[in-house]
Design a protein around this motif. Structure first.
Motif, short mmCIF file in Angstrom:
data_model
loop_
_atom_site.label_atom_id
_atom_site.label_comp_id
_atom_site.label_asym_id
_atom_site.label_seq_id
_atom_site.Cartn_x
_atom_site.Cartn_y
_atom_site.Cartn_z
N ALA A 520 0.82 -1.22 0.00
CA ALA A 520 0.00 0.00 0.00
C ALA A 520 0.85 1.26 0.00
O ALA A 520 0.46 2.29 -0.57
CB ALA A 520 -0.93 0.00 1.22
N GLY A 521 2.01 1.17 0.63
CA GLY A 521 2.86 2.35 0.78
C GLY A 521 2.90 2.78 2.23
O GLY A 521 1.87 3.12 2.81
N LEU A 522 4.08 2.75 2.85
CA LEU A 522 4.19 3.09 4.27
C LEU A 522 3.84 4.54 4.54
O LEU A 522 3.48 4.90 5.67
CB LEU A 522 5.61 2.80 4.77
N ASP A 523 3.92 5.37 3.52
CA ASP A 523 3.63 6.79 3.72
C ASP A 523 2.16 7.04 4.01
O ASP A 523 1.81 8.06 4.61
CB ASP A 523 4.07 7.60 2.50
N HIS A 554 11.95 5.01 3.02
CA HIS A 554 11.57 3.63 2.76
C HIS A 554 10.03 3.51 2.81
O HIS A 554 9.45 3.33 3.88
CB HIS A 554 12.21 2.69 3.79
N PHE A 555 9.39 3.60 1.66
CA PHE A 555 7.93 3.62 1.61
C PHE A 555 7.35 2.29 1.11
O PHE A 555 6.16 2.22 0.82
CB PHE A 555 7.44 4.74 0.70
N GLY A 556 8.15 1.26 0.99
CA GLY A 556 7.63 -0.01 0.55
C GLY A 556 8.01 -0.33 -0.88
O GLY A 556 9.07 0.07 -1.37
N ARG A 557 7.13 -1.04 -1.55
CA ARG A 557 7.44 -1.52 -2.90
C ARG A 557 7.77 -0.38 -3.87
O ARG A 557 8.63 -0.52 -4.73
CB ARG A 557 6.25 -2.32 -3.45
N LYS A 558 7.08 0.74 -3.72
CA LYS A 558 7.27 1.81 -4.70
C LYS A 558 8.65 2.45 -4.61
O LYS A 558 9.11 3.09 -5.56
CB LYS A 558 6.18 2.86 -4.58
N THR A 559 9.34 2.28 -3.48
CA THR A 559 10.71 2.79 -3.37
C THR A 559 11.73 1.66 -3.32
O THR A 559 12.93 1.92 -3.22
CB THR A 559 10.87 3.66 -2.11
N ARG A 561 12.21 -0.39 -0.97
CA ARG A 561 12.53 -0.76 0.40
C ARG A 561 11.40 -0.33 1.33
O ARG A 561 10.87 0.77 1.21
CB ARG A 561 13.83 -0.10 0.88
N GLY A 562 11.05 -1.19 2.23
CA GLY A 562 10.09 -0.90 3.28
C GLY A 562 10.43 -1.85 4.42
O GLY A 562 11.55 -1.86 4.92
N PHE A 563 9.50 -2.67 4.82
CA PHE A 563 9.83 -3.75 5.75
C PHE A 563 10.65 -4.82 5.04
O PHE A 563 11.40 -5.57 5.67
CB PHE A 563 8.57 -4.34 6.36
N TYR A 564 10.48 -4.88 3.73
CA TYR A 564 11.25 -5.81 2.90
C TYR A 564 12.02 -5.03 1.85
O TYR A 564 11.71 -3.88 1.55
CB TYR A 564 10.32 -6.83 2.23
N VAL A 565 13.01 -5.70 1.28
CA VAL A 565 13.78 -5.14 0.17
C VAL A 565 13.36 -5.86 -1.10
O VAL A 565 13.29 -7.10 -1.13
CB VAL A 565 15.30 -5.31 0.40
N TYR A 566 13.07 -5.08 -2.14
CA TYR A 566 12.59 -5.62 -3.41
C TYR A 566 13.63 -5.32 -4.48
O TYR A 566 13.75 -4.19 -4.95
CB TYR A 566 11.24 -5.00 -3.77
N GLU A 567 14.41 -6.35 -4.83
CA GLU A 567 15.47 -6.16 -5.82
C GLU A 567 15.56 -7.38 -6.72
O GLU A 567 15.58 -8.53 -6.23
CB GLU A 567 16.83 -5.94 -5.13
N ASN A 568 15.63 -7.13 -8.02
CA ASN A 568 15.86 -8.19 -9.01
C ASN A 568 14.86 -9.35 -8.86
O ASN A 568 15.21 -10.51 -9.00
CB ASN A 568 17.29 -8.73 -8.90
N GLY A 569 13.62 -8.99 -8.55
CA GLY A 569 12.58 -10.01 -8.42
C GLY A 569 12.57 -10.75 -7.10
O GLY A 569 11.70 -11.58 -6.86
#
Length: 696
Positions: A520-523, A554-559, A561-569
């Protein structure tokens, strides 16, 4: 014979015509009528074949829901199916409309099947926490093979006639009057000397890797047991003689009938149908709606516009400038392209929606003739009040003015117009053209006709519409804030966000709360916390680590990084999260302790149930089932638990209250038991008792 099954003969063919409108549900009378019809046909020396056909719009749509929860009466459906199949006469089923559940099982008991081109078949019992119980798991695999049968049964999906023909479920596809087509087919079979062809006498299906298939289906169902049990039932069709396979299927069916999951799914089934039936709206006619306006063309506004277009409405979308308007049109076009790719609409419909049904404008004057206008702008009271002032000036008398606010006071918004009786909340969930939930939020001055219009619009758009009163967050977001607070508290006390997410996916959620926040976005939650900070009670515990993440960007998927890191799938825990959590624990003087998955689930659910009980007790939700439907259709609550308040009933409301009172020894501010929950326990009543009382 009974009235619901008519009997007549055409030469050597006896016709059993099911006449139980609207969809020929397999009531006790229908079952009796079929048995009597088979007896009568076999007693007639001139009859050589039997045709079973349905009147009206379907062959047989399945069980009679009016008999759910009642003791079954003989003849039971398995006996009816076995009786049909064992007949010495040649039996043909002529299928049109839908043949679902027991309807398909009856057809599979016939020796031959003919269907209309638009006919659909399926075995959807898993959606009620069951498996087919009248031979479906034993006969279908003998026709299709084990793999396709498992797919059909475990998904509960509808199979169109062309695919059903390819899978050998249907022998012939022919357009025309179902009885005329069926008679011609039966006569042709007799003329050709065709023999009886019982499915039970066909070869058993070839085996598959049963254990791997079972594990895959169980994993896909996120803990729902009926689809996985269906795999074992199909396995029985491959490994046991037919009669023993039937007995094993029936044993599994009866075992599933006794499960909490069956009760949860039956509750969900009936509540979905009851939630929009409000006594206050009986005999209240909604206003006519053919054109709607949408203010704002972001993700939410474009989704609302798309949903309206798919419902056959004309849409006028207003954006602030041409660049934003063009972007909004592109979002809607992309949404419609997806619907086209999925076969939901034709190319002609797609083109018509974009060229004729949709208008994108930059001037509020374009809304002068719409019947309903839905505001979907930034979640800020001043912004929304300015929008409604504009709408009040340009919209025609009688137009319904709706806000899509997620939290704000709609009474305050309505008060800024000259027509507060025409203002209502229509809270869609993103993406609005996909999500089924619609909260119809009723402010103090809204008229019943305006409320009825909101529900009628929701129905037209294919939504599950739920009535809510006005409060911060309404039903769903208010409860979400409570259970998310419980999760945050557990993190401060010793759990990790990742343990919590794992425990709740094990409970049956598709995602845990921290993964959802990233999506959803941490923001969004950050903005809400800042909005509420000035009115927050000093006794309320609020973790600072989520704000620290946001402050670091760190706002989540859209940046990424959030609670998790999203890189290279890949998705992995963000190491900065626990660094910040550990620092905050030290600062607060908290000695962390461990939480088992069961501890996490009980606290999370107790928080959800407690806040839901407060919402029902305050009248924000009129019935417990309203809460259950909000959580099922808007927040990913596992359907097989029925909803949080059905879950509480299954656990025992006294047990849930005891949990809350135990937790209150640690934090008596957050864990204040809902008065309604305490009253139910004192009275020995349940939330379902309140649902029943609301129906009388």
């Amino acid at each position: 014979m009974t009235d619901v099954v008519a009997y007549e003969t055409h030469g050597a063919v006896a016709v059993l015509r099911l006449q139980n409108p609207p969809v020929n549900a397999l009531s006790h009378a229908v079952r009796q009528g079929v048995m009597a019809g088979m007896d009568r046909a076999e007693a007639d020396p001139d009859v050589r074949a039997v045709l079973i056909v349905g009147a009206g719009r379907a062959f047989i749509a399945g069980a009679d829901i009016k008999e759910f929860g009642k003791a079954p009466l003989e003849p039971h459906l398995p006996d009816v199916c076995n009786r049909i199949e064992a007949s010495p006469l040649l039996v043909v089923a002529s299928m049109h409309g839908v043949s679902l559940g027991g309807g398909l099982e009856v057809a599979l008991s016939a020796h031959y099947r003919v269907a209309q081109p638009e006919a659909r078949v399926g075995l959807p019992e898993v959606h009620l926490g069951l498996i087919p119980g009248a031979g479906g798991t034993q006969r279908l695999p003998r026709l299709t093979g084990a793999g396709p049968a498992i797919d059909i049964i475990t998904s509960g999906r509808h199979v169109g006639a062309p695919e059903a023909g390819q899978l050998h479920i249907i022998d012939r596809i022919e357009a025309g009057d179902p009885q005329t087509v069926g008679l011609a087919y039966a006569q042709a079979l007799l003329d050709s000397g065709a023999a009886r062809r019982p499915v039970s006498e066909m070869a058993a299906p070839a085996p598959v890797d049963w254990d791997a298939t079972y594990a895959k289906v169980l994993r896909k169902g996120r803990g729902q047991i009926s689809p996985a049990q269906a795999v074992r039932a199909v396995q029985a069709s491959a490994e046991l003689p037919f009669a023993q396979g039937l007995a094993e299927e029936r044993r599994m069916f009866r075992d599933l009938m006794q499960t909490d999951q069956r009760q949860g799914m039956i509750h969900a089934f009936f509540s979905e149908r009851a939630v929009s039936n409000l006594p206050e709206l009986k005999d209240v006619a909604p206003r006519s709606v053919e054109a709607i306006g949408v203010i704002g063309g972001g993700t939410m506004g474009a989704g609302i516009a798309t949903s309206a277009l798919l419902a056959g409405l004309h849409v006028v979308l207003v954006e602030r400038g041409q660049t934003a308007a063009d972007a909004a049109r592109a979002r809607i076009a992309d949404n419609l392209e997806g619907a086209l790719a999925r076969g939901k609409i034709t190319q002609e419909q797609h083109d018509g929606m974009l060229r004729q049904a949709l208008v994108v404008a930059t001037d509020y004057a374009a809304l002068s003739d719409v019947d309903v206008v839905i505001e979907a702008v930034f979640e800020d009271m001043a912004v929304k009040e300015a929008v409604f002032a504009e709408l009040d000036a340009v919209c025609k008398p009688g137009a319904v003015l709706a806000t899509n606010t997620s939290y704000l006071d709609i009474n305050e918004i309505a008060a800024k117009t000259s027509r507060p009786a025409d203002v209502i909340g229509l809270h869609f969930f993103s993406p609005a053209h996909v999500m089924k939930l619609l909260e119809v939020v009723v402010p103090d001055q809204a008229t019943p006709q305006v409320v009825a219009t909101g529900f009628a619009l929701g129905k037209r758009m294919g939504k599950v519409a739920v009535r809510s009163g006005v409060c911060d967050g309404f039903i769903g977001n208010r409860i979400m804030r409570a259970y998310r607070t419980a999760a945050d508290h557990m993190v401060l006390e010793g759990a990790t966000p990742f343990e919590i997410d794992d425990a709740l996916t094990a409970f049956g959620f598709a995602m845990g709360p921290f993964a959802v926040s990233d999506l959803a976005g941490l923001d969004i939650a950050w903005a809400m916390r800042k909005r509420l900070a000035s009115t927050r009670d000093p006794a309320e515990r609020v973790g600072r680590y989520p704000d620290a993440l946001c402050e670091a960007g760190h706002f989540g998927r859209k940046t990424g990084r959030g609670f998790y890191v999203y890189e290279n799938g890949a998705v992995v825990p963000n190491p900065e999260v626990m660094e910040r959590v550990t620092a905050e624990r030290t600062e607060r003087g908290i000695t962390p302790r461990s939480f088992s998955p069961e501890d996490i689930q009980r606290r999370y659910m107790a928080a959800m149930v407690n806040e839901a009980a407060k919402i029902v007790g305050e009248g924000i939700a009129r019935r417990p089932l309203d809460v259950d439907m909000v959580l099922l259709f808007g927040y990913g609550f596992p359907r097989y638990h029925g909803g949080p308040l059905k879950w509480a009933d299954l656990q025992g409301v006294g047990s849930v209250l005891a949990d809350i009172e135990t937790y209150a020894q640690e934090d008596d501010f957050f864990w204040r038991p809902a008065p309604l929950l305490k009253q139910l326990v004192a009275d020995g009543r349940s939330f379902d008792d309140l649902n029943k009382a609301a129906q009388t």
